[in-house]
Design a protein around this motif. Sequence first.
Motif, PDB file in Angstrom:
ATOM      1  N   HIS A   1       0.829  -1.207   0.000  1.00 31.63           N
ATOM      2  CA  HIS A   1       0.000   0.000   0.000  1.00 31.63           C
ATOM      3  C   HIS A   1       0.870   1.267   0.000  1.00 31.63           C
ATOM      4  N   PRO A   2       0.654   2.180  -0.944  1.00 33.42           N
ATOM      5  CA  PRO A   2       1.496   3.393  -1.045  1.00 33.42           C
ATOM      6  C   PRO A   2       1.422   4.310   0.166  1.00 33.42           C
ATOM      7  N   ILE A   3       0.352   4.226   0.945  1.00 30.86           N
ATOM      8  CA  ILE A   3       0.232   5.106   2.107  1.00 30.86           C
ATOM      9  C   ILE A   3       1.339   4.850   3.113  1.00 30.86           C
ATOM     10  N   HIS A   4       1.981   3.672   3.001  1.00 33.03           N
ATOM     11  CA  HIS A   4       3.021   3.309   3.965  1.00 33.03           C
ATOM     12  C   HIS A   4       4.387   3.863   3.589  1.00 33.03           C
ATOM     13  N   THR A   5       4.509   4.502   2.464  1.00 32.90           N
ATOM     14  CA  THR A   5       5.821   4.988   2.021  1.00 32.90           C
ATOM     15  C   THR A   5       6.432   5.929   3.053  1.00 32.90           C
ATOM     16  N   GLU A   6       5.616   6.803   3.606  1.00 31.64           N
ATOM     17  CA  GLU A   6       6.149   7.747   4.592  1.00 31.64           C
ATOM     18  C   GLU A   6       6.668   7.018   5.823  1.00 31.64           C
TER      19      GLU A   6
ATOM     20  N   ASN B   1      -8.992  10.994   5.519  1.00 30.03           N
ATOM     21  CA  ASN B   1      -8.017   9.929   5.774  1.00 30.03           C
ATOM     22  C   ASN B   1      -8.471   8.609   5.160  1.00 30.03           C
ATOM     23  N   ALA B   2      -9.781   8.348   5.257  1.00 24.90           N
ATOM     24  CA  ALA B   2     -10.306   7.120   4.651  1.00 24.90           C
ATOM     25  C   ALA B   2     -10.121   7.146   3.133  1.00 24.90           C
ATOM     26  N   TRP B   3     -10.281   8.309   2.534  1.00 26.46           N
ATOM     27  CA  TRP B   3     -10.106   8.439   1.082  1.00 26.46           C
ATOM     28  C   TRP B   3      -8.652   8.175   0.677  1.00 26.46           C
ATOM     29  N   LEU B   4      -7.710   8.609   1.502  1.00 25.54           N
ATOM     30  CA  LEU B   4      -6.300   8.338   1.213  1.00 25.54           C
ATOM     31  C   LEU B   4      -6.009   6.841   1.226  1.00 25.54           C
ATOM     32  N   LEU B   5      -6.702   6.106   2.094  1.00 22.71           N
ATOM     33  CA  LEU B   5      -6.535   4.654   2.096  1.00 22.71           C
ATOM     34  C   LEU B   5      -7.165   4.037   0.849  1.00 22.71           C
ATOM     35  N   LEU B   6      -8.301   4.578   0.460  1.00 19.71           N
ATOM     36  CA  LEU B   6      -9.029   4.019  -0.678  1.00 19.71           C
ATOM     37  C   LEU B   6      -8.391   4.416  -2.003  1.00 19.71           C
ATOM     38  N   ASN B   7      -7.873   5.639  -2.084  1.00 16.69           N
ATOM     39  CA  ASN B   7      -7.315   6.144  -3.338  1.00 16.69           C
ATOM     40  C   ASN B   7      -6.013   6.901  -3.063  1.00 16.69           C
ATOM     41  N   PRO B   8      -4.904   6.178  -2.868  1.00 18.33           N
ATOM     42  CA  PRO B   8      -3.634   6.830  -2.527  1.00 18.33           C
ATOM     43  C   PRO B   8      -2.888   7.357  -3.743  1.00 18.33           C
ATOM     44  N   SER B   9      -3.598   8.080  -4.591  1.00 19.82           N
ATOM     45  CA  SER B   9      -2.972   8.559  -5.833  1.00 19.82           C
ATOM     46  C   SER B   9      -2.220   9.869  -5.632  1.00 19.82           C
ATOM     47  N   GLU B  10      -2.697  10.715  -4.726  1.00 14.98           N
ATOM     48  CA  GLU B  10      -2.050  12.005  -4.473  1.00 14.98           C
ATOM     49  C   GLU B  10      -1.597  12.054  -3.022  1.00 14.98           C
ATOM     50  N   LEU B  11      -0.336  11.757  -2.824  1.00 22.13           N
ATOM     51  CA  LEU B  11       0.234  11.720  -1.483  1.00 22.13           C
ATOM     52  C   LEU B  11       1.112  12.940  -1.272  1.00 22.13           C
TER      53      LEU B  11
ATOM     54  N   GLY C   1      -6.806  -2.579   9.313  1.00 21.57           N
ATOM     55  CA  GLY C   1      -8.251  -2.812   9.311  1.00 21.57           C
ATOM     56  C   GLY C   1      -8.841  -2.620   7.940  1.00 21.57           C
ATOM     57  N   PHE C   2      -8.350  -1.611   7.220  1.00 21.08           N
ATOM     58  CA  PHE C   2      -8.827  -1.365   5.853  1.00 21.08           C
ATOM     59  C   PHE C   2      -8.524  -2.565   4.953  1.00 21.08           C
ATOM     60  N   CYS C   3      -7.310  -3.104   5.063  1.00 19.33           N
ATOM     61  CA  CYS C   3      -6.926  -4.246   4.228  1.00 19.33           C
ATOM     62  C   CYS C   3      -7.763  -5.477   4.552  1.00 19.33           C
ATOM     63  N   ILE C   4      -8.089  -5.674   5.825  1.00 17.47           N
ATOM     64  CA  ILE C   4      -8.957  -6.800   6.205  1.00 17.47           C
ATOM     65  C   ILE C   4     -10.344  -6.620   5.607  1.00 17.47           C
ATOM     66  N   LEU C   5     -10.862  -5.386   5.644  1.00 16.29           N
ATOM     67  CA  LEU C   5     -12.185  -5.122   5.054  1.00 16.29           C
ATOM     68  C   LEU C   5     -12.183  -5.402   3.556  1.00 16.29           C
ATOM     69  N   VAL C   6     -11.139  -4.943   2.875  1.00 13.00           N
ATOM     70  CA  VAL C   6     -11.055  -5.156   1.423  1.00 13.00           C
ATOM     71  C   VAL C   6     -10.969  -6.644   1.113  1.00 13.00           C
ATOM     72  N   ALA C   7     -10.114  -7.364   1.848  1.00 11.03           N
ATOM     73  CA  ALA C   7      -9.953  -8.797   1.605  1.00 11.03           C
ATOM     74  C   ALA C   7     -11.250  -9.552   1.896  1.00 11.03           C
ATOM     75  N   HIS C   8     -11.928  -9.138   2.957  1.00  8.88           N
ATOM     76  CA  HIS C   8     -13.200  -9.796   3.309  1.00  8.88           C
ATOM     77  C   HIS C   8     -14.254  -9.508   2.245  1.00  8.88           C
ATOM     78  N   GLY C   9     -14.316  -8.265   1.775  1.00  3.75           N
ATOM     79  CA  GLY C   9     -15.267  -7.948   0.711  1.00  3.75           C
ATOM     80  C   GLY C   9     -14.946  -8.689  -0.569  1.00  3.75           C
ATOM     81  N   TRP C  10     -13.661  -8.778  -0.906  1.00  8.17           N
ATOM     82  CA  TRP C  10     -13.269  -9.532  -2.101  1.00  8.17           C
ATOM     83  C   TRP C  10     -13.658 -10.996  -1.966  1.00  8.17           C
ATOM     84  N   GLN C  11     -13.492 -11.545  -0.751  1.00  3.72           N
ATOM     85  CA  GLN C  11     -13.861 -12.948  -0.518  1.00  3.72           C
ATOM     86  C   GLN C  11     -15.344 -13.168  -0.794  1.00  3.72           C
ATOM     87  N   LYS C  12     -16.171 -12.247  -0.351  1.00  2.43           N
ATOM     88  CA  LYS C  12     -17.621 -12.382  -0.564  1.00  2.43           C
ATOM     89  C   LYS C  12     -17.953 -12.324  -2.053  1.00  2.43           C
TER      90      LYS C  12
END
Length: 915
Positions: free
Chosen positions: A130-135, A290-300, A384-395
């Motif tokens: 995830h690009p948000i972790h670069t910092e 902040n939630a949008w940065l997790l969802l769309n980390p295009s402009e950091l 938590g965001f990654c768990i939500l995404v993975a869980h949604g993808w699983q469904k």
Amino acid sequence: MADINLKEITLIVGVVTACYWNSLFCGFVFDDVSAILDNKDLHPSTPLKTLFQNDFWGTPMSEERSHKSYRPLTVLTFRLNYLLSELKPMSYHLLNMIFHAVVSVIFLKVCKLFLDNRSSMIASLLFAVHPIHTEAVTGVVGRAELLSSIFFLAAFLSYTKSKGPDNSIVWTPIALTVVLVAIATLCKEQGITVVGICCVYEVFIAQGYTLPLLWTTAGQFFRGKSSIPFSMLQTLIKLIVLMFSTLLLVVIRVQVIQSQLPVFTRFDNPAAVSPTPTRQLTFNYLLPLNAWLLLNPSELCCDWTMGTIPLIESFLDIRNLATFTFFCFLGALGIFSLRYPGDSSKTVLMALCLMALPFIPASNLFFPVGFVVAERVLYVPSMGFCILVAHGWQKISNKSVLKKISWVCLSMVIFTHALKTLHRNWDWESEYTLFMSALKVNKNNAKLWNNVGHALENEKNFERALKYFLQATHVQPDDIGAHMNVGRTYKNLNRTKEAEESYMMAKSLMPQIIPGKKYAARIAPNHLNVYINLANLIRANESRLEEADQLYRQAISMRPDFKQAYISRGELLLKMNKPLKAKEAYLKALELDRNNADLWYNLAIVHIELKEPNEALKNFNRALELNPKHKLALFNSAILMQESGEVKLRPEARKRLLSYINEEPQDANGYFNLGMLAMDDKKDSEAEMWMKKAIKLQADFRSALFNLALLYSQTAKELMALPILEELLRHYPDHIKGLILKGDILMNQKKDILGAKKCFEKILEMDPSNVQGKHNLCVVYFEEKDLLKAERCLVETLALAPHEEYIQRHLNIVRDKISSSSFAEQPISPTGKTSGVEGDKIPAENVKEVGGEPRPAKIIKPSDNKSQPKSNKLLGKNTDKETPHKTTKEIKEIEKKRVAALKRLEEIERILNGE
């Protein structure tokens, strides 16, 4: 809970390496400068206990300017890096990358508590790339997030093992959890929030309660219809232990910060100082942002302070719609996870907890923070965001119609995120690249314009830096720091008028003193440096020294603990020839910081001005006790020992000068003074070696050239002295001592009467009253057999120095020769050996030239720059001049030389008398 296998670990580590390999080639940027480069806690000379007394940036927790960020274990890992590679950034970045891989692997194990193996792997991979972790990963200071996360997850995994058979309590994992929580908190403050996640896990996951069931059970208990179930009692006991431990950690943390919150300016977090409802509306909007940065980390962006996020001042602001939508979505997920039993609701609940609880310290909920948005604080919430995404993808992927599309979309997300991370790492290569990338995202943040200017300023590109600083003042006209930066840059460009105007503008923006209100609590301490910088500028004008002193006193009146103001004022008072008042200023500064080697050094300089060399040496020694590598203290204490004339101090002086050249191998002054020491000790070969090294480093080193030539002339190597003197006179044609010595060698060794004559005539052109030059010219006339001219010359010389007996004797001798019959018709050459100016080639008091280059002596003005770092400015004693007060040793040397000169004069007299 399924175990993780070697293939999974290898895949995660490989992905992390692929995404972050280029971070190894980045430098120290942004906050790394304060936390690494300027942090003395990293140095082995700093006691380990100091790490537990200072904040993350090396500032004592007791000081108001401290950020109160207490992370000693993180600083300890920086210190380990320093031991391995000092300040080479690659090892720091490598360790960060390793820590991120470790977090990703542990996170995989946590995911397997709530997801199947495939979804867990997807969540872990998404977290890894995830690009948000670069910092957090590429920025070295982000290590606090990484270390805290390791112990955060370890504490949670430990707690999951606290439930034994038949719902019994296993205390060992609970005790380990408390220890790991404490360690996580010592890495970064948010580590303590894992306790809340453990509580949620215990109630809703381990015990399987839902909110309706809890409500029903509590209602029956309070109505007296039933007692509390045994399992619930055990749960309460565990929760009480956790909460008590947490409370204890909080109390200790409050004690550490001494019940003081850090002081931030309105530029750091504008909403924090805004009125209701602007403050609440803006803070609430930051959550969906902040939630949008997790969802769309295009402009950091590395910095979201100041004007990056405009304040929401009205309920009609369209951004409130984003806030409303976010809370509706969050509320729906919360109701679903708390109301309904089942694995899906448990997974969603834990994901929400991981997103929300670790973010609370940064949410401004309980106390204001020093930023608006900080990407690195999303490191744990992104789990938590990654768990939500993975869980949604699983469904979605379980539905055959969408299975292929879901795999394609997931693959694209992971691949594009990995590319974005790889590309984003290059932004952190240097401060210039980092802040320029930020300006592409946000042009309304004056701090970014300032920081680009600072990066250019560090490259000495002042013209370009000025443009960015001026733009910062346009973006944020009331930014005191920006106007200070403009002033400093004008000063660097020697545009003092514009510099003063900029500093005056910055000063006018300072809040006025309000009677009865503590000034220091309402302004960033660094902004008070405007008084220091303005005073430092105007004191260059001798007629404005009092005005500069008034500015220093004004800064001190605003902050009686403003150490730099005392330092700068002490230096000014020395310049104003008020050493006693300067001493008072430095003693006051020492009351605030007795462990500051620079202050002891400054006090030593004051004692030198007060003609108290013993006290000066004591203070130099005190500075060296605190910092054995204090370059100025090493150098000047050695010079003080050398000039004392005490032979017993010479070995220590030599030792300190050797230490100095080890620290400053390119400074010719160190080698020169070692040469002077060797000359004092009659170690001619060693003196020659040091003088040659000084000249090699600085070809026009006036004193080294002269003293090397003098050394040759005193050791019967006069012909070797001539090329040295030629080089000296090429750089300094008006060097009178050099001309006298050259004329002497030409007369006595080369028998070049004409060349010697030119030397002495040039001396008299520059200084007609120079007795030595004129007398030696008289001897040249005698050698030329022009006795009448020699007589006139000696008469003129005697008029210049009527008390010099040898001139009168020489005049009498010449007159006797003229009056003798043998000289009635023509001059008669004196019989015997011609000696020229053997006795007067250099007057005794001028035999050795001491010094020559500006000698580092006085300190230490606060730096006129962006963040007021601790920086020393060297001023010097100009030792090109003759030393006005000679030591006992020098006087003895003069007497020895005078006796030798008299013997030579007697020899000249014998020649003149024709003996």
